[in-house]
Write a protein that holds these residues in place. Structure first.
Motif, mmCIF file in Angstrom:
data_model
loop_
_atom_site.group_PDB
_atom_site.id
_atom_site.type_symbol
_atom_site.label_atom_id
_atom_site.label_comp_id
_atom_site.label_asym_id
_atom_site.label_seq_id
_atom_site.Cartn_x
_atom_site.Cartn_y
_atom_site.Cartn_z
ATOM 1 N N ALA A 90 0.429 -66.923 -1.160
ATOM 2 C CA ALA A 90 -0.777 -67.617 -0.694
ATOM 3 C C ALA A 90 -1.532 -66.755 0.309
ATOM 4 O O ALA A 90 -2.757 -66.604 0.221
ATOM 5 C CB ALA A 90 -0.397 -68.957 -0.064
ATOM 6 N N THR A 91 -0.800 -66.161 1.234
ATOM 7 C CA THR A 91 -1.456 -65.332 2.235
ATOM 8 C C THR A 91 -2.007 -64.054 1.629
ATOM 9 O O THR A 91 -3.012 -63.526 2.099
ATOM 10 C CB THR A 91 -0.486 -65.014 3.387
ATOM 11 N N ALA A 92 -1.374 -63.567 0.564
ATOM 12 C CA ALA A 92 -1.900 -62.378 -0.112
ATOM 13 C C ALA A 92 -3.312 -62.640 -0.625
ATOM 14 O O ALA A 92 -4.168 -61.751 -0.578
ATOM 15 C CB ALA A 92 -0.980 -61.966 -1.258
ATOM 16 N N VAL A 93 -3.565 -63.851 -1.088
ATOM 17 C CA VAL A 93 -4.915 -64.211 -1.536
ATOM 18 C C VAL A 93 -5.903 -64.071 -0.379
ATOM 19 O O VAL A 93 -6.967 -63.456 -0.516
ATOM 20 C CB VAL A 93 -4.942 -65.647 -2.120
ATOM 21 N N ALA A 94 -5.540 -64.615 0.767
ATOM 22 C CA ALA A 94 -6.417 -64.525 1.942
ATOM 23 C C ALA A 94 -6.519 -63.094 2.454
ATOM 24 O O ALA A 94 -7.590 -62.656 2.891
ATOM 25 C CB ALA A 94 -5.908 -65.445 3.052
ATOM 26 N N ALA A 95 -5.414 -62.356 2.378
ATOM 27 C CA ALA A 95 -5.396 -60.977 2.881
ATOM 28 C C ALA A 95 -6.213 -60.038 2.005
ATOM 29 O O ALA A 95 -6.562 -58.939 2.430
ATOM 30 C CB ALA A 95 -3.962 -60.478 3.003
ATOM 31 N N VAL A 96 -6.524 -60.454 0.798
ATOM 32 C CA VAL A 96 -7.416 -59.680 -0.065
ATOM 33 C C VAL A 96 -8.850 -60.206 0.058
ATOM 34 O O VAL A 96 -9.793 -59.441 0.232
ATOM 35 C CB VAL A 96 -6.945 -59.728 -1.540
ATOM 36 N N SER A 97 -9.013 -61.532 -0.011
ATOM 37 C CA SER A 97 -10.370 -62.093 -0.029
ATOM 38 C C SER A 97 -11.103 -61.921 1.303
ATOM 39 O O SER A 97 -12.315 -61.668 1.315
ATOM 40 C CB SER A 97 -10.349 -63.565 -0.437
ATOM 41 N N LEU A 98 -10.398 -62.040 2.412
ATOM 42 C CA LEU A 98 -11.088 -61.903 3.704
ATOM 43 C C LEU A 98 -11.600 -60.486 3.956
ATOM 44 O O LEU A 98 -12.741 -60.320 4.389
ATOM 45 C CB LEU A 98 -10.200 -62.400 4.840
ATOM 46 N N PRO A 99 -10.828 -59.429 3.692
ATOM 47 C CA PRO A 99 -11.398 -58.080 3.848
ATOM 48 C C PRO A 99 -12.568 -57.815 2.882
ATOM 49 O O PRO A 99 -13.508 -57.108 3.243
ATOM 50 C CB PRO A 99 -10.221 -57.148 3.562
ATOM 51 N N LEU A 133 0.774 -62.332 6.353
ATOM 52 C CA LEU A 133 1.342 -61.771 5.126
ATOM 53 C C LEU A 133 2.510 -60.833 5.431
ATOM 54 O O LEU A 133 3.590 -60.962 4.837
ATOM 55 C CB LEU A 133 0.278 -61.029 4.313
ATOM 56 N N LEU A 134 2.306 -59.900 6.339
ATOM 57 C CA LEU A 134 3.368 -58.951 6.661
ATOM 58 C C LEU A 134 4.578 -59.641 7.250
ATOM 59 O O LEU A 134 5.724 -59.282 6.962
ATOM 60 C CB LEU A 134 2.839 -57.863 7.593
ATOM 61 N N ASP A 135 4.351 -60.665 8.062
ATOM 62 C CA ASP A 135 5.463 -61.447 8.602
ATOM 63 C C ASP A 135 6.216 -62.157 7.482
ATOM 64 O O ASP A 135 7.446 -62.153 7.446
ATOM 65 C CB ASP A 135 4.970 -62.459 9.634
ATOM 66 N N ALA A 136 5.474 -62.748 6.547
ATOM 67 C CA ALA A 136 6.119 -63.478 5.435
ATOM 68 C C ALA A 136 6.922 -62.511 4.561
ATOM 69 O O ALA A 136 8.025 -62.840 4.118
ATOM 70 C CB ALA A 136 5.057 -64.205 4.600
ATOM 71 N N LEU A 137 6.391 -61.336 4.316
ATOM 72 C CA LEU A 137 7.107 -60.374 3.500
ATOM 73 C C LEU A 137 8.348 -59.843 4.207
ATOM 74 O O LEU A 137 9.366 -59.554 3.571
ATOM 75 C CB LEU A 137 6.180 -59.224 3.111
#
Length: 140
Positions: A90-99, A133-137
């Motif tokens: 889920a956070t990967a989606v935000a980590a791509v869309s926000l940049p 994202l990095l924390d979750a990974l």
């Protein structure tokens, strides 16, 4: 350690011991995404102003419909973060869309000086998404 930091650490020691900062970051990002998604569904015209005249022809749908289509995925991603489920994807989606949004806003700001305030905010949100994202990974 500088004296100001030492004093802050002493004042906030109980909070530091009690709060999981990764959880606060995840919940903060989740709340923001849910609120933004719901607002896009309730007031798509308010968000449509961010679609510039040169971008609109590239969209397959109208700016209003584009915002309506973006609402449900944002609500879903934010809800997953709030529920602490599928956090990394889920956070990967935000980590791509926000940049990507930051890049778009930077181009608009450079071209005609618009949306600089939103650009500044979204730089921080993009960084927050990457931290979560990095924390979750790292936790998996």
């Amino acid at each position: 350690m500088d004296p100001v930091t030492a004093r802050l650490r002493a004042l906030l020691a109980p909070l530091i011991a009690a709060v999981d900062t990764a959880t606060v970051a995840r919940l903060g990002l989740g709340v923001m995404l849910v609120f933004a998604g719901v607002h896009k569904l309730l007031a798509p015209a308010a968000w449509s102003v961010y679609v510039t005249d040169w971008l609109a022809p590239w969209l397959v749908v109208s700016p209003r419909l584009f915002m309506l289509a973006n609402g449900p995925p944002e609500v879903l991603v934010g809800s997953l973060l709030l529920a602490d489920r599928y956090v990394a994807p889920a956070t990967a989606v935000a980590a791509v869309s926000l940049p990507v949004t930051v890049l778009y806003l930077a181009v608009v700001a450079a071209m005609d000086g618009r949306f600089v305030d939103v650009l500044i905010r979204d730089v921080g949100l993009a960084a927050l998404a990457w931290v979560v994202l990095l924390d979750a990974l790292g936790a998996e």
